[in-house]
Design an enzyme around this catalytic site. Structure first.
Site, PDB file in Angstrom:
ATOM      1  N   GLY A 312       0.855  -1.215  -0.060  1.00  0.00           N
ATOM      2  CA  GLY A 312       0.278  -0.067   0.583  1.00  0.00           C
ATOM      3  C   GLY A 312       1.246   1.527  -0.001  1.00  0.00           C
ATOM      4  CB  SER A 313       2.973   3.408  -0.241  1.00  0.00           C
ATOM      5  OG  SER A 313       2.708   2.806  -0.033  1.00  0.00           O
ATOM      6  CG  ASN A 314      -0.076   6.513   4.387  1.00  0.00           C
ATOM      7  OD1 ASN A 314      -1.563   6.309   3.760  1.00  0.00           O
ATOM      8  ND2 ASN A 314       0.159   5.861   5.301  1.00  0.00           N
TER       9      ASN A 314
END
Length: 877
Positions: A312-314
């Site tokens: 995923g990631s931000n």
């Protein structure tokens, strides 16, 4: 496994592969460890190393084992990078090269499972059948034969050549010194070629396309072939597996209902979706069997949801109007597996006057994947674009391996693949290829039976994309955000990620520039089959009519390969005060400047956002409004560990809990549970997932049970409103029976393991490293915490022990008009080395446990002043 002595001259060591690798490298490694006082002589050795085909680099190690690699040219930089990566990750790297060579069954056993880092293969045999097929078809060689920009650039080819040579050099000199029990003395740790490096890059490119459908591709069998499978010459005998293999933790959801109720339900749905049809069904039933569109839509929506992935990631970039000094600022927080072949590795790469960049690289990548240079910083997030299409084939009634296009019959191309298992027995299977791609019986969780009338072919444009590495190099050399945009336009190499970037001038960019099949909404409307009419609006998965030549995606303006969108057709937002992505579509990259009007294949708009996106938008918009953003503010956001789900639901839950008659609630087993103590704990909980947070574990378990069991649309009393996408839905629906049951189950569960409801999170969410328990902050996806952690529930003792995936290579980057032009805090949460005997196996993990980061040493004066600086010269002679 038996160790092969250095002087062994067995047939395996005389193999063509080994001769090619050693001839290519012709290596004798020169390594000199210098005291810190001599570190300033890092460039003095340029004239001492051979020119021409000679490769050399200087590696300076600063705190936490972070290498700063300097070379005069690209082959030398690749050499130093390959050498340093091998020193930290030899077993994990070697395991990956066994995978792309299609030799896992031979070394580890046919029925054992790979770690899923390079494909979704369910067994080593399936993995081998796929990767051996790629080798036999010379797929990567054909891509390498293409000149840039369609193929890799000259610089990337040189980097790959150097990387393989550096890896081989380290292995040649240190094979007998390997201490990692995962591969110590293992025969499968062998020299490689530059082609192996490119094959691994190819595997990453197709990870969300063909790589995600490996099981369905290798299992696809024409009707009438029976259970023996067409083209099978032998059957694999189960192997014993690899000793010390580092693999993702997997559990049977039907046996373990306490690890994660959300994942349990999803896994069971996936199992039902992947059940193979009966091979011996009556002919009429086989011919008529078709996927159920509604079930297919549900399966595709679940399978293609980035929120349910182990990646995923931000990422957020702030513009100059929001920062303390008018320059840009960035937080990169990718969420990736903590073990296996998709780990990041940290370095600083320099070719004086040509390249100077630092950051995290995916293993075996010779360039920086996520990082910064003196002028720009960038990160990636897993995108919502669907990088594949299906083509529904109309088959010849007399031959299920022939199909029609525009009224003309075409025959499928059989690809017979043979691999060997541990006993030496050869296993042969046949894969079936069409003009669109391989036939597959399962894609994105959708069962696609091959009947006498219909089959489904998978089209993956990233199977023609070997430009992933070039993208990292182009970002490393960019001078501003305009340069990043130009790199995206020129290279077009990103298969499944967005890009978020900023620069020293205060500019920002969010771009969903993926290699995507050019499925416009008009094409989908005209060409989708009934199955595609269900899966496309639900999940962006097109199922096009394969019998019509006019249903093939056309080429967009400026695209470097056929059948994909051009750069100008993709979502981009630049020079907004902030741009943010947390794995939802590009729609709300900035809450006040929505991106709309793009085809459904890019992602959905006007729909409910994930809890993590909602929390992130609330946080970063508040930061932008307040202004004055600096390193302190960036780090505070990274480690705030706020739980948006808790902020929305905990008060309602505590209030409803206090009103329960007699302070009890019925559990899922029908027994009443005393939940009275939980009411005060939920009320007093600080709504964070810090390691010292009391009540966080109780809410975590309650929330998992509730979101797994609450009927769809019944979790909240105020529904989603597209006019207020950040603040809705809200108001927990405590009137549903699922609320009472989830609360009772969570309380009973903790009580069963002797865990107090107000126990600090870190006491029961930790990893063990070198005999020490390290408390781990953060929480699971549905809680919405920025600092995502997907921990593994211990069914024997309770609590979370070990982390499956989550925050990985973290960076906070700002720019300065004086002194060193860039300042960065970095953290590799699982540390540099996967070798448990290494000094750098857990040192950064200890920092992560305490919410601290490494002050990066990027400029020369900072590197030279590092305590304990160690300099190593590596090269060929």
């Amino acid at each position: 496994m038996r160790r092969i002595p250095r002087g062994t001259t067995s047939a395996r060591r005389r193999s063509g592969l080994r001769r090619a690798a050693l001839a290519c490298a012709a290596l004798a490694l020169t390594v000199t460890a210098l005291p810190a006082a001599a570190a300033g002589r890092d460039t003095a050795s340029r004239g001492a190393h051979p020119s021409g085909d000679g490769m050399s680099a200087v590696i300076r190690y600063t705190e936490y084992g972070i290498p700063h690699i300097t070379a005069d040219d690209y082959p030398g930089l690749g050499f130093g990078t390959g050498w340093a990566q091998a020193a930290d990750q030899i077993c994990t790297l070697a395991d990956g090269f066994v995978t792309v060579r299609g030799e896992r069954s031979r070394w580890f056993g046919a029925e054992q499972k790979p770690d899923a880092s390079l494909s979704a293969a369910g067994t080593n045999l399936t993995s081998d059948l796929w990767f051996r097929g790629v080798r036999d078809a010379r797929t990567v060689e054909k891509l390498l034969a293409r000149p840039a920009p369609a193929g890799p650039s000259r610089e990337v080819r040189q980097l790959s050549r150097g990387w393989a040579a550096g890896y081989n050099a380290w292995l040649r000199d240190h094979r007998d010194e390997i201490t990692d029990p995962a591969c110590k003395g293992a025969d499968w740790v062998r020299p490689i070629t530059p082609l192996d490096v490119s094959r691994r890059g190819f595997a990453l490119s197709v990870l969300s396309g063909q790589g995600a459908a490996v099981n369905g591709i290798t299992a696809a069998t024409p009707p009438g072939a029976g259970s023996a499978r067409a083209g099978s010459e032998d059957a694999a005998r189960p192997g014993t597996g690899r000793t010390g293999q580092t693999a993702r933790t997997t559990q049977d959801p039907q046996k373990d209902q306490t690890q994660d109720p959300q994942k349990d339900q999803e896994a069971q749905k996936a199992q039902r979706a992947q059940k193979a049809p009966e091979a011996e069904a009556p002919r009429e039933a086989r011919a008529a069997r078709q996927p159920d569109p509604r079930e297919a839509a549900r399966a595709a929506r679940a399978a293609l949801d980035p929120q349910r992935s182990d990646m995923g990631s931000n990422a957020v970039a702030f513009g100059g109007s929001t920062t303390a000094n008018g320059s840009g600022a960035l937080i990169g927080n990718p969420h990736y597996p903590w073990s296996g072949g998709r780990r990041f590795w940290q370095s600083h790469q320099t070719i004086p006057g040509e390249l100077d960049a630092a950051g995290g690289s995916l293993l075996a990548s010779p360039t920086i994947s996520i990082g910064h240079n003196r002028n720009i910083a960038w990160s990636h997030t897993v995108a919502t674009g669907v990088p594949l299409t299906l083509h529904e084939l109309k088959l010849d009634p007399a031959d299920p391996t022939a199909y029609t296009v525009d009224g003309k019959t075409e025959r499928m191309r059989p690809r017979k693949v043979t691999v060997a298992d541990k006993s030496g027995r050869r296993v042969t299977r046949t894969q079936w290829w069409t003009r669109y791609g391989p036939v597959s019986t399962n894609v994105a969780g959708v069962e696609l039976p091959w009947t006498e009338r219909t089959a489904y072919a998978l089209a993956d444009p990233n199977a023609r994309n070997l430009r992933f590495t070039d993208a990292g190099l182009a970002f490393s050399k960019a001078r501003d955000v305009a340069g990043v945009r130009d790199a995206l336009r020129r290279v077009q190499g990103l298969p499944w990620v967005n890009t978020v970037a900023t620069d020293s001038g205060g500019h920002t960019l969010m771009a969903q520039s993926q290699v995507l099949p050019r499925v416009t909404d008009a094409l989908a409307e005209r060409c989708n089959t009934p199955l595609g009419q269900a899966t496309y609006p639900a999940a962006g998965l097109a199922v096009l009519d394969g019998s019509r030549g006019d249903c093939v995606p056309r080429t967009g303006p400026g695209a470097v390969q056929r059948g994909v969108f051009g750069p100008s057709e993709m979502p981009q937002l630049h020079d907004a005060p902030y741009v943010e992505n947390s794995n939802d579509s590009a729609w709300l990259s900035h809450a006040g400047r929505p991106l709309t009007g793009f085809p459904r294949i890019f992602g959905d708009t006007g729909t409910e956002r994930s809890m993590r996106t909602r929390g992130a938008l609330r946080d970063v918009s508040a930061m932008a409004r307040e202004g004055g953003i600096d390193q302190r503010a960036l780090r505070a956001q990274q480690f705030a560990n706020r739980a948006p789900a808790g902020e929305l639901a905990a008060d309602d839950a505590a209030t409803a809990c206090a009103k329960l008659p007699g302070g009890t609630a019925p559990g899922s087993d029908g027994r009443n549970v005393d939940v009275s103590a939980a009411c005060d704990v939920l009320r007093d909980w600080d709504r964070t997932l810090r390691t010292d947070s009391e009540g966080a574990l109780l809410f975590d378990r309650f929330w998992r049970h509730l979101t797994a069991s609450a009927p769809e649309g019944k979790l909240w009393r105020t529904p989603f409103d597209p006019e207020h996408p950040v603040s809705t839905p809200r108001d927990l629906n405590t009137g549903t029976p699922a609320f009472r049951t989830a609360l009772a189950d969570a309380v009973a569960e903790l009580d069963r393991y002797g865990i107090a409801p107000d126990a600090p999170l870190g006491r029961h969410q930790f990893v063990e490293r070198r005999g020490d328990r390290l408390p781990i902050p953060g929480g699971t996806e549905s809680l919405g915490v920025w600092n995502k952690t997907e921990p593994v529930w211990d069914t024997g003792h309770g609590g979370y022990r070990e982390v499956e995936a989550g925050s990985s290579y973290i960076q906070t980057v700002t720019f300065s008009g004086h002194g060193c032009p860039v300042r960065a805090g970095t953290l590799l949460t699982y540390s540099q080395s996967s070798d448990p005997t290494s000094a750098h196996h857990s040192d950064q993990t200890r920092l992560y446990s305490r919410g601290r980061m490494v002050q990066e040493r990027f400029c020369e004066q900072d590197i030279r002043s590092a305590p304990g600086l160690r300099t190593v010269h590596v090269g060929t002679r």
